[in-house]
Each structure stands twice: as structure tokens, then as C-alpha cells.
Design a protein around this motif. Structure first.
Motif, short mmCIF file in Angstrom:
data_model
loop_
_atom_site.label_atom_id
_atom_site.label_comp_id
_atom_site.label_asym_id
_atom_site.label_seq_id
_atom_site.Cartn_x
_atom_site.Cartn_y
_atom_site.Cartn_z
N UNK A 59 0.88 -1.18 0.02
CA UNK A 59 -0.09 -0.10 0.03
C UNK A 59 0.94 1.24 0.20
N UNK A 60 1.76 1.11 0.88
CA UNK A 60 2.90 2.38 0.73
C UNK A 60 3.51 2.67 -0.45
N UNK A 61 4.16 1.39 -1.13
CA UNK A 61 4.76 1.76 -2.46
C UNK A 61 3.63 2.23 -3.45
N UNK A 62 2.43 1.53 -3.36
CA UNK A 62 1.35 2.20 -4.30
C UNK A 62 1.23 3.70 -4.16
N UNK A 63 0.84 4.08 -2.90
CA UNK A 63 0.60 5.63 -2.63
C UNK A 63 2.09 6.42 -3.06
N UNK A 64 3.15 5.89 -2.81
CA UNK A 64 4.45 6.83 -3.13
C UNK A 64 4.16 6.85 -4.56
N UNK A 65 4.12 5.82 -5.38
CA UNK A 65 4.31 5.90 -6.82
C UNK A 65 3.11 6.90 -7.22
N UNK A 66 1.95 6.90 -6.76
CA UNK A 66 0.86 7.62 -7.11
C UNK A 66 1.56 9.05 -7.10
N UNK A 67 1.79 9.27 -5.81
CA UNK A 67 2.38 10.85 -5.46
C UNK A 67 3.55 11.22 -6.50
N UNK A 68 4.44 10.21 -6.63
CA UNK A 68 5.55 10.64 -7.63
C UNK A 68 4.82 10.89 -8.80
N UNK A 69 3.88 10.11 -9.39
CA UNK A 69 3.48 10.29 -10.78
C UNK A 69 2.81 11.63 -10.99
N UNK A 70 2.14 11.85 -9.67
CA UNK A 70 0.95 12.83 -9.83
C UNK A 70 1.89 14.46 -9.85
N UNK A 71 3.00 14.24 -9.39
CA UNK A 71 4.05 15.38 -9.28
C UNK A 71 4.38 15.63 -10.60
N UNK A 72 4.79 14.55 -11.43
CA UNK A 72 5.60 14.90 -12.56
C UNK A 72 4.68 14.83 -13.92
#
Ligand code: ADP
Length: 270
Positions: free
Chosen positions: A84-97
Motif C-alpha cells: 500500500x505504501x509503495x502504491x501511494x508513493x508511486x501515485x504521488x511521484x506520478x501526479x507530481x511529474x
């Protein structure tokens, strides 16, 4: 998808003339559909670990008298929480860039450092499968960009190379200057990607084999992140692959100052 138009008619003057405005809505509809799919995918991906966590929590409660079971199930809870943590981290990274914003802290990035940092972060997974990670050609090359984002992109490529390769193989990271760009490629001797899937693998949540991807801990967002990092840097990512023999992903980035060749620089590492 059929082409759709929004048509507006407005009266003009007193002689019965009208103004007709036709706006092509096709692109707007396509963007909306992509967004709807994305939200549906995110919800689905979040539901899976959350569902597993609540089941496991119930199981632990029922097994409160059995320390062995408690240890086993809480281990699995940690595993799901990490997912769950990885997924949320990836979503944050993706939405930032992906929003087309400028990259956060652009500057001169030594390719050597980025490659070794990315390799370090994949070391544990690689040694668990006895996969050797080798790098070459990085010496003296510098790219323009954000070091954290570039490490993230490269780590995703190396992570995939390790995840989709059998034990006792090699993953090779190679860098070279090409004109005013630097190419960094990651090659593996893994399962490869079927030709019919090649053009879709950079899409968010696209997986050749969803079950296998989840088993390896993948979020399905890795390559979308790589692509957006490349694009945000004014670069690109390409793939070559052959099923059963392996894959090579190539990241092409602008060289720092336009000159990819080694330039003596006293400020490095200071
Ligand atoms: P995932 O988290 O599923 O790995 P990615 O976006 O990183 O998501 O990759 C998308 C899909 O592309 C993967 O599910 C896998 O099917 C395929 N893929 C990516 N890299 C490789 C590779 N090096 N070898 C084989 N298949 C790969």
C-alpha cells in the motif's frame, strides 16, 4: 471513438443571420475517459491490499491465543501495508511529474552517481535472485536534471529487469554520450515482452501478466513514472525486447550544458 462536436448557435444582428460555433470535443472526451479509467484503476488497486489487511486483522484477532499464527499473520499484514505504501508513493511521484510542471531542482547530475545510487537500492532484490548488476561507461558523463527523479526512473528500470529475470542472470547498465544527449540503457536476460504489448507497457497500470506483476510486488506504475520523468527532462525512453531472450530499456537525456563529453570539473564531490 466517433468524432463529436459541441455546436452553439447565436443570433447575429437583425437580418436573421446566425453565428454557428462548432467545437471538436473528441480530445476532451478522450482525456475524460482516461481519467475515469485511472480513478477506477486506482480504486481497484487500493482495495486489494486494504481488503487483505482487514481480513488478516480479523484472523489475528481470532488467533490471539496462538503466538505462531499471530506472528505469521502479522508478517503478512506488514507485507500488505508495504504494498500500500509503495502504491501511494508511486501515485504521488506520478501526479507530481505528469502535470507538465517543471522538474523540482534541475542541475548538473553526474551519471555515475545516479547509476550507482539506483543499483545500490536494487541490490537486495538482485542478490536474493543471484542476479549480478553491472554498470559501465558512466565515467565523466553528466546530464541535466533532477537527481532524485533520475534515480527513481533508473531504479524502476533496474527493479523491473531484476523482477522479470530468472535467477543467475545479468543486468547490465550502460551509459554513453550521443551528440548532445546521454543514453543510459538497462538490459536484462529475462522473460521479455510480447510484441503486441510493447506499445502499451508505458501506460499506467498496464501489465503483460497482472498476476505475475503483483506477485513480484509491482504497482503497475513503474514504467509510467519512467516515461514521465524522461519527458519532464526533455528526453525519452524506448524499449527493445524479445520474448524469452530479454529486454533493453534506453533512457535518453539531455547532456549537461549540451556537451556530453567529460569536462574536468573541480566542483564535483565538493
Ligand atoms: P510493474 O509494477 O507491473 O512492474 P511497470 O509499469 O514497471 O509495472 O511495468 C509494466 C509491465 O511491463 C510489467 O507488468 C511487465 O509485464 C512489463 N515489463 C516491464 N519491464 C520488464 C522487463 N524488464 N522484462 C519483462 N517485462 C517487463
Amino acid at each position: 471513438e466517433p468524432t463529436t462536436f459541441a455546436v452553439r448557435v447565436a443570433p447575429l444582428g437583425t437580418h436573421g443571420q446566425v453565428l454557428v460555433l462548432a467545437e471538436d470535443q473528441t480530445e476532451r472526451r478522450r482525456v475524460e475517459a482516461v481519467r475515469r479509467d485511472f480513478v477506477a484503476n486506482v480504486s481497484h488497486e487500493l482495495k486489494t491490499p486494504v481488503g487483505a489487511l482487514s481480513l488478516l486483522a480479523e484472523t489475528v484477532q481470532d488467533a490471539a491465543d496462538d503466538p505462531v499464527a499471530v506472528t505469521r499473520f502479522s508478517g503478512r499484514m506488514q507485507h500488505e501495508a508495504a504494498r500500500l505504501t509503495y502504491l501511494v508513493q508511486d501515485l504521488i511521484t506520478l501526479s507530481r511529474i505528469q502535470g507538465g510542471e517543471p522538474i523540482p531542482t534541475p542541475g548538473r547530475v553526474p551519471v555515475d552517481e545516479v547509476v550507482h545510487e539506483a543499483i545500490d537500492r536494487c541490490g537486495t532484490r538482485a542478490s536474493a535472485k543471484e542476479i549480478s548488476l553491472v554498470a559501465g561507461g558512466t565515467e565523466g558523463l553528466r546530464v541535466w536534471g533532477d537527481d532524485e527523479l533520475l534515480v527513481t526512473a533508473l531504479r524502476n528500470l533496474i527493479d523491473n529487469a531484476v523482477a522479470y529475470s530468472p535467477e543467475n542472470t545479468r543486468v547490465v547498465v550502460c551509459a554513453r554520450a550521443v551528440g548532445d544527449t546521454v543514453e543510459v540503457s538497462v538490459s536484462d536476460q529475462g522473460i521479455g515482452i510480447p510484441e503486441s504489448s510493447l506499445e502499451r507497457i508505458f501506460e499506467r497500470f498496464f501489465r503483460v501478466d497482472p498476476a505475475r506483476s503483483r506477485a513480484t510486488g509491482g504497482t503497475g506504475l513503474g514504467l509510467a513514472i519512467v516515461k514521465h520523468v524522461a519527458v519532464a527532462h526533455g528526453g525519452e525512453v524506448t524499449v527493445w525486447s524479445k520474448e524469452g531472450s530479454g529486454s533493453t530499456f534506453t533512457l535518453r537525456l539531455p547532456a549537461f550544458g549540451g556537451a556530453a563529453m567529460a569536462v574536468p570539473d573541480s566542483t564535483t564531490n565538493s
